[in-house]
Design a protein around this motif. Structure first.
Motif, mmCIF file in Angstrom:
data_model
loop_
_atom_site.group_PDB
_atom_site.id
_atom_site.type_symbol
_atom_site.label_atom_id
_atom_site.label_comp_id
_atom_site.label_asym_id
_atom_site.label_seq_id
_atom_site.Cartn_x
_atom_site.Cartn_y
_atom_site.Cartn_z
ATOM 1 N N SER A 196 0.838 -1.205 0.000
ATOM 2 C CA SER A 196 0.000 0.000 0.000
ATOM 3 C C SER A 196 0.871 1.254 0.000
ATOM 4 O O SER A 196 0.563 2.240 -0.690
ATOM 5 N N THR A 197 1.964 1.217 0.747
ATOM 6 C CA THR A 197 2.883 2.364 0.768
ATOM 7 C C THR A 197 3.538 2.549 -0.594
ATOM 8 O O THR A 197 3.654 3.674 -1.099
ATOM 9 N N ARG A 234 1.070 4.037 -2.977
ATOM 10 C CA ARG A 234 0.880 5.461 -2.722
ATOM 11 C C ARG A 234 2.057 6.283 -3.260
ATOM 12 O O ARG A 234 1.865 7.354 -3.846
#
Length: 436
Positions: free
Chosen positions: A286-287, A290
């Motif tokens: 997810s990081t 992003r």
């Protein structure tokens, strides 16, 4: 193996590292231009040509040798394999660096009169030394980055070109007009490695069972070399298709001016490979997603701003820096400015793929982009200068799209493998898949 810590201290350290690397890269870039200015003023434009050829090889050696070695070490040390894996993989990598350097030396010796003139017999030896020195700097910066010593990386960037400038000043004061001595001054910059002897020896940290280095290094080397050719090869292409000498000079000047932020970014990203690798190793998908989305949006905004600034400020800035009459038309300046912004984004995406051990995908991206550039060169404009500028932008833009796609695809595939592995562990007791 160094792992970033979480929270405010890590953020503060990250800002400090970025500030040091930015300052070091800026000063080093200025000193590099000062060195070459001293060479031209001491020898004259014509006699300085052999040093200019050596300087060009210095740029390509940095892309093909320093960059891949540095980021292979930074990535490997950020995994559980640690510096012990670097130690195991270093002999074949060093052999490859020496082999490529020797090959470049032999080829330049065979073409020595064409490249360096009738008195350029010593320059092929300097070509070999530049190659070996570039690999040595990759080792130095890679281990310093792996150990979080970014202040030393920044200092090394400055001292390297400071040594060159000092040697050139000594030659100027001595009244030397021998090109090979100024070539030796360029090579002298690699003596910076002697200031950090411990950063030339990998430790025994980690279990040492990393992936083989040669596939990674060769892919990173080829990909970054192709990126460097795209970034700097416009004047050569323009001259080859019959562009007027004045337009060739103007394009060279424009690329040199707009490339300054890219040169700065090369120093800044020293800290990036290890941190991205740490995120990959910890499966922080997810990081990473992003980061990719923010990077894409930032690229689009910066490209738009760069195009406007390039068209408006680029031509007068070129004349201010390079002299009256050395300027691009606003449209061409905008194309070069936008292409350079995208080139910076491609550098970051390249590091993202290297952190995922996908160096082959980097090469594939540039191979896919090349035909689109050729099509743009033939179809977009009849003016040689404008068509060359469009070629540069189109190749960078297509490579950007492909690099983003490869990075996203890599994360999805690994995520699916881990999901299937986790299901298998629950149902059959099998180990979860850990494809990287």
């Amino acid at each position: 193996m160094s792992q970033p810590t979480s929270g405010a201290p890590a953020a503060t350290r990250g800002r400090r590292d970025a500030a040091m690397l930015a300052a070091g890269s800026t000063v080093a870039g200025i000193l590099a231009y000062v060195f070459f200015a001293l060479v031209i003023r001491a020898l004259g434009a014509g006699p300085a040509a052999p040093v200019a050829v050596l300087w060009a090889w210095w740029g390509f050696a940095g892309a093909a040798l320093t960059f891949p070695v540095q980021h292979w070490i930074a990535r490997t040390a950020a995994t559980a394999a640690g510096e012990a894996s670097v130690r195991r993989g270093l002999p074949p990598v060093a052999t490859a660096v020496v082999g490529v350097s020797a090959l470049a030396g032999v080829l330049s010796w065979l073409a020595r009169e064409r490249l360096f003139g009738p008195e350029g017999g010593w320059f092929p030896i300097l070509v070999l030394l530049v190659g070996v020195g570039s690999g040595l700097l990759g080792l130095l910066r890679g281990l310093q980055s792996a150990r979080g010593r970014f202040g030393a990386v920044a200092a090394g960037l400055v001292v390297e070109n400071g040594i060159r400038c000092l040697a050139a000043v000594v030659l100027v004061l001595a009244g030397s007009h021998t090109p090979v001595f100024y070539g030796l001054a360029l090579v002298a910059g690699y003596a910076v490695a002697a200031l950090w002897p411990r950063a030339l020896s990998p430790r025994a940290d980690g279990h040492g069972r990393g992936v083989g280095p040669m596939l990674f290094v060769s892919g990173a080397s080829t990909g970054q070399l192709m990126a460097q050719v795209t970034l700097t090869g416009g004047p050569v292409l323009l001259a080859a298709i019959g562009g007027a000498p004045a337009t060739v000079t103007a394009l060279f000047a424009g690329l040199a001016l707009f490339r300054a932020p890219y040169t700065l970014a090369l120093g800044l990203v020293a800290a990036l490979t290890g941190r991205l690798t740490s995120l990959v190793e910890r499966r922080r998908w997810s990081t990473l997603t992003r980061i990719r989305r923010i990077g894409g949006l930032t690229t689009l905004v910066a490209a738009a701003a760069g195009g406007v600034a390039g068209a408006w400020l680029g031509p007068p800035a070129m004349e201010l820096v390079f002299g009256q009459g050395v300027r691009l038309a606003p449209g061409d300046a905008a194309l070069v400015a936008v292409g350079t912004v995208v080139a910076m984004a491609n550098l970051v995406l390249t590091l993202g793929l290297l952190a995922r051990n996908r160096s082959g995908a980097v090469v594939a991206a540039w191979l896919i982009a090349a035909p689109f550039g050729a099509a743009a060169h033939m179809l977009v404009s009849q003016d040689p200068l404008s068509s060359t500028c469009w070629t540069f932008l189109v190749v960078e833009a297509v490579a950007f799209v492909v690099l983003v796609a490869w990075e996203s695809r890599s994360d999805r595939l690994v995520g699916r493998q881990e999901h299937r592995g986790a299901e298998g562990q629950v149902t059959t007791g099998e180990e979860p898949g850990l494809g990287s």
